[in-house]
Design a protein around this motif. Structure first.
Motif, PDB file in Angstrom:
ATOM      1  N   GLY A  73       0.787  -1.228   0.000  1.00  0.00           N
ATOM      2  CA  GLY A  73       0.000   0.000   0.000  1.00  0.00           C
ATOM      3  C   GLY A  73       0.813   1.269   0.000  1.00  0.00           C
ATOM      4  N   ASN A  74       2.140   1.151  -0.128  1.00  0.00           N
ATOM      5  CA  ASN A  74       2.988   2.334  -0.225  1.00  0.00           C
ATOM      6  C   ASN A  74       3.176   2.708  -1.693  1.00  0.00           C
ATOM      7  OD1 ASN A  74       3.726   2.235   2.692  1.00  0.00           O
ATOM      8  ND2 ASN A  74       4.780   0.355   2.057  1.00  0.00           N
ATOM      9  N   GLY A  75       3.513   3.956  -1.930  1.00  0.00           N
ATOM     10  CA  GLY A  75       3.769   4.365  -3.304  1.00  0.00           C
ATOM     11  C   GLY A  75       4.068   5.839  -3.405  1.00  0.00           C
ATOM     12  N   GLU A  76       4.633   6.220  -4.541  1.00  0.00           N
ATOM     13  CA  GLU A  76       4.926   7.618  -4.838  1.00  0.00           C
ATOM     14  C   GLU A  76       4.564   7.879  -6.292  1.00  0.00           C
ATOM     15  OE1 GLU A  76       8.744   9.099  -2.448  1.00  0.00           O
ATOM     16  OE2 GLU A  76       9.152   7.250  -3.562  1.00  0.00           O
ATOM     17  N   PHE A  77       3.684   8.844  -6.508  1.00  0.00           N
ATOM     18  CA  PHE A  77       3.336   9.266  -7.856  1.00  0.00           C
ATOM     19  C   PHE A  77       3.526  10.773  -7.969  1.00  0.00           C
ATOM     20  CE2 PHE A  77       1.365   5.152  -7.974  1.00  0.00           C
ATOM     21  CZ  PHE A  77       1.506   4.759  -9.298  1.00  0.00           C
ATOM     22  N   GLY A  78       4.446  11.146  -8.852  1.00  0.00           N
ATOM     23  CA  GLY A  78       4.647  12.549  -9.149  1.00  0.00           C
ATOM     24  C   GLY A  78       3.843  12.938 -10.367  1.00  0.00           C
TER      25      GLY A  78
END
Length: 449
Positions: free
Chosen positions: A376-381
């Motif tokens: 459930g972790n993540g990074e969206f730029g």
């Protein structure tokens, strides 16, 4: 659906000095790097593509199915370990661009002095161990990285709109704002770079990661760049975002005036108004998924090598829904995209006007780009300060500006050039100023190195 199997193993040989840069060696690889940390992916174990207004929810459904059937061996407990997918999504629901999620065969990760390798395969008979994971990585590192010298034949050519046509689009936007149709619109334009010899994408990525350490350098399937704007980051139940709106070119700043950026940006009603619209857009969309939210009472000035921005960081504690589920990164991405920082406000009105005035499909430009893991972790730029590799000798660059009441078309055009600069520098190119100043427009001409 093919069942994926993966193993994650810790490694200790990553250099703290250069971090993941030594792994940017291939043209067709995935990456997400900031301050030399992050994730680098090699190969492909699985892929999903979709288009249209349901592209986020379809991708979410696919990812949940992958996770439900996957056999994952992960002794580590921090973000980015275990099964990981990199993603790039179209800006517009009308775009024919194939939004995608890609699960790499091998991922190298580095974060907070912890480093690891994840090996993923669809082969039910493959051995999963520390030895096979490191051997799989080694196969991708057999060839030395390539380097490309500047070619005198490299040149910048116009995009879908000439400079004068784009300035006219800005003027029309200001007229719509004055008429009360909307309060802000973000207009983008493109240019193309034609190269005399094949691009070395890994070299471009290394250049961006070194020059723009405080940005997120990304590469997903031919979309490359270094964005200063975090759309949404999720870790351990907390969501964070960095909102940028309001720009000042450092190339035109007077020498010996350390307060120049703060005075011009923070002291400008136009810039503050544009920034507030962007902040309000994000927080309104994020609020239904949170139990609490905090942000700066006043924006700060973010200093980058090419520009200054007015910036605000937002942090929120995520709330579980009625079934006890905490929203995933893709759920939040779908909720907040597109923000006023890349579209305008009201979003629906701005989106229609963008389609009318830009005369191009943005594709993945200004769309979400990043990664997520199985926990459930993540990074969206937001895919800014970047380009799409159309073929080995042609690259298309994009840049946009927030247009509000009082925007000046000539000044907005200059701002686009400041935003093209990161990619042009990484390509060893510069704006052909002599041509632009003589004709008042960009003509196809060799670019200075």
């Amino acid at each position: 659906m093919t069942t994926l199997r993966s193993v994650t193993v810790p490694v200790g040989e990553l250099s703290a000095t250069i971090g993941l840069l030594e792994y940017l060696v291939l043209d067709e690889q995935l990456c997400w790097i900031r301050q030399q940390e992050g994730l680098v992916g090699f190969g492909e174990a699985a892929r999903f593509t979709s288009t249209g207004p349901e592209r986020f929810s379809l991708a979410e459904h696919w990812w949940r199915s992958v996770l439900a059937s996957a056999d994952v061996e992960n002794p580590l407990s921090f973000a980015g370990t275990g099964l990981v997918a990199f993603g790039s999504f179209a800006f517009s629901k009308r775009s024919p661009f194939q939004s995608r999620l890609i699960v790499p065969e091998v991922v190298v990760g580095l974060r907070d002095n912890e480093s690891w390798v994840t090996y993923t395969t669809a082969d039910p008979d493959a051995e999963l161990s520390e030895e096979t994971a490191k051997a799989a990585l080694a196969r991708y590192l057999e060839d030395l990285p390539l380097y490309r010298e500047h070619d005198p034949a490299d040149r910048i050519v116009p995009g879908m709109l000439s400079e004068s046509e784009w300035k006219n689009a800005v003027a029309r936007s200001v007229a719509h704002i004055a008429a009360g149709d909307l309060s802000k619109i973000v207009l983008a334009r493109d240019i193309a770079v034609e190269l005399g010899s094949p691009l070395v994408a890994s070299q471009v990525l290394r250049e961006l990661a070194v020059r723009y350490r405080d940005c997120w350098t990304y590469s997903v399937d031919g979309l490359i760049g270094s964005t200063p704007e975090m759309l949404i980051r999720v870790q351990d139940g907390t969501a964070q975002a960095r909102v940028l709106a309001g720009t000042l070119d450092r190339a035109t700043a007077p020498a010996g005036d350390p307060d120049y950026a703060t005075r011009v940006l923070a002291g400008s009603d136009k810039q503050q108004h544009e920034h507030q619209i962007a902040i309000d857009s994000l927080t309104r969309a994020l609020e239904p998924f949170t139990s609490s939210m905090t942000s700066h009472t006043e924006p700060f000035v973010l200093e980058l090598p090419n520009v200054w921005h007015l910036a605000s960081d937002v942090s929120a504690e995520l709330a579980a829904d009625g079934s006890g589920m905490v929203p995933t990164p893709l759920t939040l991405v779908e909720a907040v995209h597109p923000t006023a920082a890349v579209c305008g406000f009201p979003t629906s009105v701005a989106g229609e006007l963008i389609s009318e005035l830009e005369h191009m499909d943005r594709g993945p430009y200004a769309g979400p780009v990043g990664w997520m893991d199985g926990a459930g972790n993540g990074e969206f730029g937001i895919a800014l300060r970047g380009a799409v590799i159309e073929n080995p000798t042609r690259v298309r660059l994009y840049a946009g500006c927030g247009i509000v009441a009082g925007s000046n078309p000539a000044a907005e055009l200059e701002e686009t050039w400041s935003k093209f600069r990161p990619m042009l520098e990484a390509l060893s190119l510069d704006r052909p100023r002599a041509v632009a100043q003589r004709s008042g427009d960009l003509a196809a001409a060799p670019a200075a190195s």
